[in-house]
Design a protein around this motif. Structure first.
Motif, PDB file in Angstrom:
ATOM      1  N   VAL A 197       2.368  10.635  -9.481  1.00  0.00           N
ATOM      2  CA  VAL A 197       1.563  10.948 -10.662  1.00  0.00           C
ATOM      3  C   VAL A 197       0.810  12.261 -10.452  1.00  0.00           C
ATOM      4  O   VAL A 197       0.787  13.135 -11.324  1.00  0.00           O
ATOM      5  CB  VAL A 197       0.587   9.800 -10.982  1.00  0.00           C
ATOM      6  CG1 VAL A 197      -0.429  10.205 -12.038  1.00  0.00           C
ATOM      7  CG2 VAL A 197       1.330   8.552 -11.418  1.00  0.00           C
ATOM      8  N   SER A 198       0.200  12.404  -9.277  1.00  0.00           N
ATOM      9  CA  SER A 198      -0.586  13.612  -8.979  1.00  0.00           C
ATOM     10  C   SER A 198       0.254  14.885  -8.997  1.00  0.00           C
ATOM     11  O   SER A 198      -0.207  15.931  -9.447  1.00  0.00           O
ATOM     12  CB  SER A 198      -1.248  13.478  -7.605  1.00  0.00           C
ATOM     13  OG  SER A 198      -2.167  12.410  -7.609  1.00  0.00           O
ATOM     14  N   SER A 199       1.497  14.794  -8.537  1.00  0.00           N
ATOM     15  CA  SER A 199       2.352  15.983  -8.470  1.00  0.00           C
ATOM     16  C   SER A 199       3.042  16.291  -9.789  1.00  0.00           C
ATOM     17  O   SER A 199       3.632  17.350  -9.942  1.00  0.00           O
ATOM     18  CB  SER A 199       3.413  15.798  -7.388  1.00  0.00           C
ATOM     19  OG  SER A 199       4.386  14.837  -7.792  1.00  0.00           O
ATOM     20  N   GLY A 200       2.990  15.351 -10.733  1.00  0.00           N
ATOM     21  CA  GLY A 200       3.665  15.541 -12.005  1.00  0.00           C
ATOM     22  C   GLY A 200       5.123  15.104 -11.973  1.00  0.00           C
ATOM     23  O   GLY A 200       5.824  15.239 -12.970  1.00  0.00           O
ATOM     24  N   ALA A 201       5.575  14.561 -10.847  1.00  0.00           N
ATOM     25  CA  ALA A 201       6.973  14.142 -10.713  1.00  0.00           C
ATOM     26  C   ALA A 201       7.330  13.005 -11.666  1.00  0.00           C
ATOM     27  O   ALA A 201       8.506  12.804 -11.968  1.00  0.00           O
ATOM     28  CB  ALA A 201       7.252  13.713  -9.278  1.00  0.00           C
ATOM     29  N   ALA A 235       0.820  -1.212   0.000  1.00  0.00           N
ATOM     30  CA  ALA A 235       0.000   0.000   0.000  1.00  0.00           C
ATOM     31  C   ALA A 235       0.855   1.263   0.000  1.00  0.00           C
ATOM     32  O   ALA A 235       0.518   2.238  -0.678  1.00  0.00           O
ATOM     33  CB  ALA A 235      -0.945  -0.015   1.197  1.00  0.00           C
ATOM     34  N   GLY A 236       1.965   1.261   0.724  1.00  0.00           N
ATOM     35  CA  GLY A 236       2.839   2.437   0.756  1.00  0.00           C
ATOM     36  C   GLY A 236       3.440   2.741  -0.602  1.00  0.00           C
ATOM     37  O   GLY A 236       3.556   3.913  -0.994  1.00  0.00           O
ATOM     38  N   ALA A 237       3.824   1.706  -1.332  1.00  0.00           N
ATOM     39  CA  ALA A 237       4.390   1.898  -2.671  1.00  0.00           C
ATOM     40  C   ALA A 237       3.331   2.445  -3.625  1.00  0.00           C
ATOM     41  O   ALA A 237       3.607   3.321  -4.443  1.00  0.00           O
ATOM     42  CB  ALA A 237       4.961   0.585  -3.199  1.00  0.00           C
ATOM     43  N   PHE A 238       2.105   1.953  -3.515  1.00  0.00           N
ATOM     44  CA  PHE A 238       1.029   2.442  -4.369  1.00  0.00           C
ATOM     45  C   PHE A 238       0.717   3.901  -4.045  1.00  0.00           C
ATOM     46  O   PHE A 238       0.526   4.724  -4.938  1.00  0.00           O
ATOM     47  CB  PHE A 238      -0.214   1.566  -4.217  1.00  0.00           C
ATOM     48  CG  PHE A 238      -1.334   1.939  -5.150  1.00  0.00           C
ATOM     49  CD1 PHE A 238      -1.217   1.727  -6.508  1.00  0.00           C
ATOM     50  CD2 PHE A 238      -2.497   2.499  -4.669  1.00  0.00           C
ATOM     51  CE1 PHE A 238      -2.247   2.075  -7.392  1.00  0.00           C
ATOM     52  CE2 PHE A 238      -3.536   2.846  -5.522  1.00  0.00           C
ATOM     53  CZ  PHE A 238      -3.402   2.623  -6.886  1.00  0.00           C
ATOM     54  N   ALA A 239       0.698   4.235  -2.758  1.00  0.00           N
ATOM     55  CA  ALA A 239       0.440   5.627  -2.345  1.00  0.00           C
ATOM     56  C   ALA A 239       1.528   6.554  -2.880  1.00  0.00           C
ATOM     57  O   ALA A 239       1.236   7.664  -3.344  1.00  0.00           O
ATOM     58  CB  ALA A 239       0.352   5.714  -0.829  1.00  0.00           C
ATOM     59  N   ALA A 240       2.784   6.115  -2.843  1.00  0.00           N
ATOM     60  CA  ALA A 240       3.882   6.936  -3.372  1.00  0.00           C
ATOM     61  C   ALA A 240       3.744   7.109  -4.883  1.00  0.00           C
ATOM     62  O   ALA A 240       3.999   8.195  -5.419  1.00  0.00           O
ATOM     63  CB  ALA A 240       5.223   6.297  -3.024  1.00  0.00           C
ATOM     64  N   PHE A 241       3.336   6.061  -5.578  1.00  0.00           N
ATOM     65  CA  PHE A 241       3.125   6.140  -7.021  1.00  0.00           C
ATOM     66  C   PHE A 241       2.025   7.150  -7.347  1.00  0.00           C
ATOM     67  O   PHE A 241       2.193   8.023  -8.205  1.00  0.00           O
ATOM     68  CB  PHE A 241       2.766   4.763  -7.578  1.00  0.00           C
ATOM     69  CG  PHE A 241       2.298   4.787  -9.002  1.00  0.00           C
ATOM     70  CD1 PHE A 241       3.198   5.017 -10.041  1.00  0.00           C
ATOM     71  CD2 PHE A 241       0.966   4.593  -9.320  1.00  0.00           C
ATOM     72  CE1 PHE A 241       2.762   5.054 -11.361  1.00  0.00           C
ATOM     73  CE2 PHE A 241       0.521   4.618 -10.630  1.00  0.00           C
ATOM     74  CZ  PHE A 241       1.427   4.855 -11.647  1.00  0.00           C
ATOM     75  N   VAL A 242       0.891   7.054  -6.648  1.00  0.00           N
ATOM     76  CA  VAL A 242      -0.224   7.972  -6.886  1.00  0.00           C
ATOM     77  C   VAL A 242       0.206   9.410  -6.590  1.00  0.00           C
ATOM     78  O   VAL A 242      -0.109  10.337  -7.351  1.00  0.00           O
ATOM     79  CB  VAL A 242      -1.459   7.572  -6.053  1.00  0.00           C
ATOM     80  CG1 VAL A 242      -2.542   8.641  -6.111  1.00  0.00           C
ATOM     81  CG2 VAL A 242      -2.006   6.238  -6.536  1.00  0.00           C
ATOM     82  N   ALA A 243       0.950   9.612  -5.513  1.00  0.00           N
ATOM     83  CA  ALA A 243       1.431  10.956  -5.177  1.00  0.00           C
ATOM     84  C   ALA A 243       2.360  11.486  -6.266  1.00  0.00           C
ATOM     85  O   ALA A 243       2.290  12.665  -6.637  1.00  0.00           O
ATOM     86  CB  ALA A 243       2.149  10.942  -3.834  1.00  0.00           C
TER      87      ALA A 243
END
Length: 79
Positions: free
Chosen positions: A72-76, A62-70
């Motif tokens: 994508v959301s930030s444009g990084a 779950a932590g890895a998925f949350a980091a991925f979503v963050a």
């Protein structure tokens, strides 16, 4: 899975896997689906190709998925 105590007994009910796709995936189904109910229960996020619901799935922490979503959301993660 839902557990409920009833008169000293615990009843376990298996809930069906519920797959969810992004509300932004209006591109004809070319997206990733995930199962939030399983993620909350197990701490891993099941992912699959929304075009192939009978195909394989992948589970990520779950932590890895949350980091991925963050990211994508930030444009990084933009190329």
């Amino acid at each position: 899975m839902l557990r409920r105590a009833t008169k000293g007994h615990t009843v376990t009910i298996e809930l069906p896997q519920q797959w969810v796709s992004s509300s932004y995936s209006s591109n004809g189904g070319n997206c990733v689906a995930w199962a939030p109910r399983a993620a909350a229960r197990t701490g891993t996020v099941p992912l699959r190709d929304s075009k192939d619901p009978a195909g394989p799935s992948l589970a990520v922490p779950a932590g890895a998925f949350a980091a991925f979503v963050a990211g994508v959301s930030s444009g990084a993660l933009d190329g």
